[in-house]
Design a protein around this motif. Structure first.
Motif, short mmCIF file in Angstrom:
data_model
loop_
_atom_site.label_atom_id
_atom_site.label_comp_id
_atom_site.label_asym_id
_atom_site.label_seq_id
_atom_site.Cartn_x
_atom_site.Cartn_y
_atom_site.Cartn_z
N THR A 173 32.50 3.00 -4.48
CA THR A 173 33.32 3.45 -5.43
C THR A 173 32.86 4.42 -6.26
N ALA A 174 31.44 4.94 -6.05
CA ALA A 174 30.54 5.97 -6.64
C ALA A 174 29.30 6.34 -5.89
N ASP A 175 28.95 7.42 -6.38
CA ASP A 175 27.52 7.86 -5.41
C ASP A 175 26.58 7.16 -5.98
N ALA A 176 25.86 6.25 -5.01
CA ALA A 176 24.78 5.38 -5.48
C ALA A 176 23.49 6.20 -5.88
N GLY A 177 23.46 7.59 -5.29
CA GLY A 177 22.35 8.41 -5.90
C GLY A 177 21.15 8.28 -4.84
N THR A 178 20.06 8.97 -4.95
CA THR A 178 18.88 8.77 -4.31
C THR A 178 18.12 7.35 -4.24
N ARG A 179 17.77 6.87 -3.08
CA ARG A 179 17.15 5.75 -3.03
C ARG A 179 15.77 6.03 -2.27
N LEU A 180 14.61 5.12 -2.81
CA LEU A 180 13.36 5.36 -1.90
C LEU A 180 13.10 4.26 -0.91
N ALA A 181 12.17 4.61 0.34
CA ALA A 181 11.75 3.82 1.35
C ALA A 181 10.58 3.84 1.91
N ASP A 182 10.11 2.81 2.44
CA ASP A 182 8.87 3.00 2.85
C ASP A 182 7.89 3.41 2.05
N VAL A 183 7.95 2.64 0.69
CA VAL A 183 6.96 2.76 -0.48
C VAL A 183 5.83 2.24 -0.03
N ARG A 184 4.53 2.98 -0.33
CA ARG A 184 3.23 2.72 0.25
C ARG A 184 2.28 3.13 -0.54
N VAL A 185 0.98 2.51 -0.95
CA VAL A 185 -0.30 3.13 -1.57
C VAL A 185 -1.07 4.01 -0.64
N LEU A 186 -1.10 5.30 -0.85
CA LEU A 186 -1.98 6.06 -0.27
C LEU A 186 -3.41 6.02 -0.56
N ALA A 187 -3.62 5.77 -1.86
CA ALA A 187 -5.14 5.85 -2.25
C ALA A 187 -5.27 5.10 -3.43
N LEU A 214 -2.45 2.47 -19.63
CA LEU A 214 -2.01 1.40 -20.65
C LEU A 214 -1.89 -0.06 -20.23
N VAL A 215 -1.81 -0.24 -19.02
CA VAL A 215 -1.85 -1.57 -18.47
C VAL A 215 -2.34 -1.78 -17.18
N GLY A 216 -3.03 -3.02 -16.71
CA GLY A 216 -3.50 -3.11 -15.44
C GLY A 216 -4.70 -2.22 -15.22
N ASP A 217 -5.17 -2.33 -13.91
CA ASP A 217 -6.22 -1.55 -13.39
C ASP A 217 -6.33 -0.98 -12.16
N ASP A 218 -5.30 -0.99 -11.54
CA ASP A 218 -5.08 -0.31 -10.20
C ASP A 218 -4.20 1.14 -10.43
N SER A 219 -5.15 2.05 -10.40
CA SER A 219 -5.10 3.63 -10.57
C SER A 219 -4.77 4.01 -8.95
N ASN A 220 -3.58 4.41 -8.72
CA ASN A 220 -3.33 4.69 -7.30
C ASN A 220 -2.42 5.96 -7.25
N LEU A 221 -2.19 6.44 -5.89
CA LEU A 221 -1.23 7.50 -5.59
C LEU A 221 -0.47 6.75 -4.31
N LEU A 222 1.01 6.67 -4.76
CA LEU A 222 1.87 6.14 -3.79
C LEU A 222 2.46 7.16 -3.07
#
Length: 308
Positions: free
Chosen positions: A22-36, A294-302
């Protein structure tokens, strides 16, 4: 399973059954992974991103005062570590400690970054040349330069402390205030933060006010294009008109902001977001940093793939 994933699965089931959307769902993300993954204990809180050819990226690190290069295979190499000022940097505006923030890469491959140290002669835009940093655009000691954009033959920089956007020649030299519109001003902590040039205008986020504003390149007052984004950091456009992906540091999530200003969470803490700081779109590839500041300890690049 998070609610937004349940919604996505339900929508997919409707499509498979032949029920029209009924409406444009908009952009979605796929294959999300941590690079570093980065060393958060050593101060490597990932901040801004400058993608490089081949799938790698340059990333600014706060408060390690570093710029690192992430190779396409995820290997991390420190390009530069900035020195502490003689007084230790306690006068650095807002944060009280010296930080490397925005990074940018020119078309010819030159790497630039922002250093905020609460001291003249150190605060400003720096270039890495042959492994050595050099100051190319000094900024006042009371500024908190945050996002860095190369717009043709000039730099544009947000100042989170002063609520301003600065400009300076790409060749280096003196900076001047391009805009000090009230919509850029802080309201207790961080004002203007993320920055992009898009469709004849400069767009900026305001962390305190939870807004994204648009200022025509020709000048004029800022127009508020999105609200209700408390704690917004960086953002980028998806390639679908004025649709935006926004990093919400305060709530550790990545949201899609429609052209009408509506917001929808795409990734959150359940997907591993921890103090989400920046997002950059290059074609169908999306880069996202989590600073875990602000939270956690996993600084990363996805990295992820856009599904438009």
């Amino acid at each position: 399973m998070t609610p937004h994933r349940i919604t996505a699965l339900f929508a997919a089931a409707l499509l498979a059954a032949g029920v029209p959307a009924t409406a444009d769902a908009g952009t979605r993300l796929a294959d999300v992974r941590v690079l570093a993954h980065f060393d958060r204990a050593a101060g490597q809180a990932a901040e801004s991103i400058a993608p490089e050819p081949g799938g790698g990226a340059v990333v600014g690190m706060i408060p390690a005062r570093q710029v690192v290069r992430v190779a396409p295979d995820g290997a991390v190499r420190v390009l530069v570590t900035m020195p502490l000022p003689p007084d230790g940097g306690g006068t650095t505006p807002v944060v009280g400690t010296p930080v490397v923030t925005g990074v940018a890469r020119s078309d010819r491959g030159d790497v630039y970054f922002l250093y905020s140290a609460g001291q003249g002669g150190l605060t400003g835009i720096w270039q890495i040349r042959a492994g050595t940093p050099r100051l190319v655009v000094p900024l006042p000691a009371d500024t908190m330069p945050n996002a860095l954009v190369i717009d043709s033959d000039r730099f544009l920089v947000t100042d989170s402390a002063g609520g301003r956007i600065w400009q300076a020649p790409l060749r280096g030299g003196a900076a001047s205030v391009w805009s000090a519109d009230p919509a850029l001003a802080p309201h207790g902590f961080f004002g203007a933060n993320g920055l992009k040039v898009h469709d004849g205008a400069v767009w900026a986020s305001n962390s305190d006010r939870g807004t994204i504003v648009r200022i025509p390149l020709t000048g004029g007052p800022a127009e508020v294009r999105a609200t209700g984004l408390a704690g917004i950091d960086d953002f980028d456009f998806t390639g679908r008109g004025d649709e935006i992906l926004a990093a919400i540091n305060q709530d550790s999530k990545l949201v899609r902001v429609g052209a009408d200003g509506s917001a929808e969470t795409l990734l959150d803490a359940g997907d591993g977001m921890q103090g989400t700081t920046a997002v950059v779109v290059r074609g169908s590839r999306v880069y996202v940093t989590n600073g875990a500041n602000l939270v956690g300890d996993d600084s990363n690049l996805l990295v992820a793939r856009l599904r438009r």
